[in-house]
Write an enzyme that holds these catalytic residues in place. Structure first.
Site, mmCIF file in Angstrom:
data_model
loop_
_atom_site.group_PDB
_atom_site.id
_atom_site.type_symbol
_atom_site.label_atom_id
_atom_site.label_comp_id
_atom_site.label_asym_id
_atom_site.label_seq_id
_atom_site.Cartn_x
_atom_site.Cartn_y
_atom_site.Cartn_z
ATOM 1 N N PRO A 2 -1.957 9.711 0.299
ATOM 2 C CA PRO A 2 -2.014 8.810 1.455
ATOM 3 C C PRO A 2 -1.222 7.526 1.182
ATOM 4 O O PRO A 2 -1.319 6.954 0.105
ATOM 5 C CB PRO A 2 -3.503 8.497 1.608
ATOM 6 C CG PRO A 2 -4.221 9.435 0.717
ATOM 7 C CD PRO A 2 -3.258 9.934 -0.303
ATOM 8 N N GLU A 3 -0.436 7.127 2.167
ATOM 9 C CA GLU A 3 0.332 5.887 2.051
ATOM 10 C C GLU A 3 -0.220 4.884 3.057
ATOM 11 O O GLU A 3 -1.263 5.134 3.657
ATOM 12 C CB GLU A 3 1.816 6.197 2.295
ATOM 13 C CG GLU A 3 2.338 7.251 1.309
ATOM 14 C CD GLU A 3 3.811 7.602 1.498
ATOM 15 O OE1 GLU A 3 4.559 6.759 2.025
ATOM 16 O OE2 GLU A 3 4.198 8.721 1.133
ATOM 17 N N LYS A 60 -2.449 0.565 -0.901
ATOM 18 C CA LYS A 60 -2.927 1.895 -0.533
ATOM 19 C C LYS A 60 -4.434 2.020 -0.735
ATOM 20 O O LYS A 60 -4.942 3.113 -0.939
ATOM 21 C CB LYS A 60 -2.199 2.965 -1.354
ATOM 22 C CG LYS A 60 -0.693 3.022 -1.105
ATOM 23 C CD LYS A 60 -0.076 4.097 -1.973
ATOM 24 C CE LYS A 60 1.434 3.973 -2.029
ATOM 25 N NZ LYS A 60 2.024 4.887 -3.017
ATOM 26 N N ARG A 266 10.532 12.434 -8.273
ATOM 27 C CA ARG A 266 9.991 12.602 -6.925
ATOM 28 C C ARG A 266 10.996 13.316 -6.033
ATOM 29 O O ARG A 266 12.186 12.959 -6.003
ATOM 30 C CB ARG A 266 9.657 11.227 -6.301
ATOM 31 C CG ARG A 266 8.756 10.353 -7.156
ATOM 32 C CD ARG A 266 7.406 10.976 -7.442
ATOM 33 N NE ARG A 266 6.611 11.237 -6.264
ATOM 34 C CZ ARG A 266 5.828 10.337 -5.680
ATOM 35 N NH1 ARG A 266 5.734 9.111 -6.150
ATOM 36 N NH2 ARG A 266 5.124 10.666 -4.613
#
Ligand SMILES: [Zn+2]
Length: 285
Positions: A2-3, A60, A266
């Site tokens: 989750p961002e 976050k 990433r």
């Protein structure tokens, strides 16, 4: 993971139902979920009796402000979710911390992969421990986060844009999804060095970061992985992604196929035409 938009969505939904609730007790089912205070028995003792004043977000993390000024911080990390369960709801085997509310409901921190963290910190001015967000950068949706402020932070930084956007001490709340989305919107290659951006490119990046996050927020957050909101519903924004996980699909702007590279371990998605590659090191400018 989750961002900002997903965590903000969780915080807003909790704000609709938690203020005024009193924490009558708590149970910790996974000791390492508790970041502060230690041991978990102390966390339970100190949080019991707390009354929720409001729920917000920083970076976050969901931040539950208690009426006495203390803050309960919840970093959702990979798979964490905060669920409000009604009286008599079935037990959740993935619940790591359960807060019993005086009105019979439970606030459950559910976290299958156990990377999430929950902490209870003293109020401002009474802190003997480090402020939990001391090392975080500015909030990108805050009115104070101007293009000029972003420009000042980018100056003299040689890091690649993708790496920098993921750095929580540079800017808070942006993760892999919204970093890719923002760079596509800004028409900037993920491997551009921060200190090579023109003023116009910085303005584009500033607008793009905010627009990508705002759109994610408007869609209720992305629903990848195990993200669910406090009602157990997935978010909607995943279908709105411009580049993220669209490898091989046509760019919405120019039709070229979206490519995927790996930056700092990433997965990174971009359009090779709209986001031109920086010159090779040593190449003539
Ligand atoms: Zn394109």
């Amino acid at each position: 993971m989750p961002e900002l938009p997903e965590v903000e969505t969780v915080a807003r939904r909790l704000q609709e139902r938690l203020p005024g609730a009193r924490i009558a007790g708590a149970e910790v089912f996974w000791a390492r979920t508790i970041s502060y205070p230690q041991p978990p028995e102390r966390f339970v003792r100190e949080v019991t009796g707390g009354e929720v004043a409001r729920v917000g977000r920083r970076a976050k993390s969901v931040v539950v402000h208690l009426a006495d000024g203390r803050v309960l911080t919840v970093a959702l990390r990979m798979t964490g979710a905060l669920i409000v369960a009604g009286p008599g709801a079935a037990a959740d085997p993935h619940a790591r911390v359960v807060f019993s509310l005086a009105d019979g409901r439970e606030l459950r921190f559910r976290d299958p992969r156990k990377f999430g963290r929950v902490g209870l910190y003293p109020g401002r001015g009474r802190r003997r421990v480090a402020e939990p967000f001391a090392r975080h950068g500015p909030e990108p949706l805050a009115p104070s986060f101007s293009a000029a402020r972003l420009a000042a932070r980018l100056r003299r930084r040689s890091a690649r844009l993708k790496t920098l956007l993921l750095d929580q001490s540079f800017i808070a709340g942006v993760g892999n999804i919204y970093a890719d989305e923002a760079l596509w919107r800004a028409r900037l290659h993920p491997l551009r060095r921060a200190d090579t951006l023109t003023e116009d490119e910085i303005r584009r990046l500033h607008r793009a970061v905010r627009a990508a996050l705002r759109e994610g927020l408007a869609g209720g957050g992305a629903s990848y992985r195990d993200y669910v909101d406090p009602d157990g519903e997935p978010g909607l924004a995943a279908e709105r992604m411009r580049v993220y996980r669209r490898t091989g699909e046509p760019c919405f702007r120019c039709g070229r196929r979206i490519e995927r590279i790996v930056v700092g371990a990433r997965a990174t998605h971009f359009c090779p035409r709209c986001q031109p590659a920086p010159p090779e090191p040593g190449a003539a400018r």
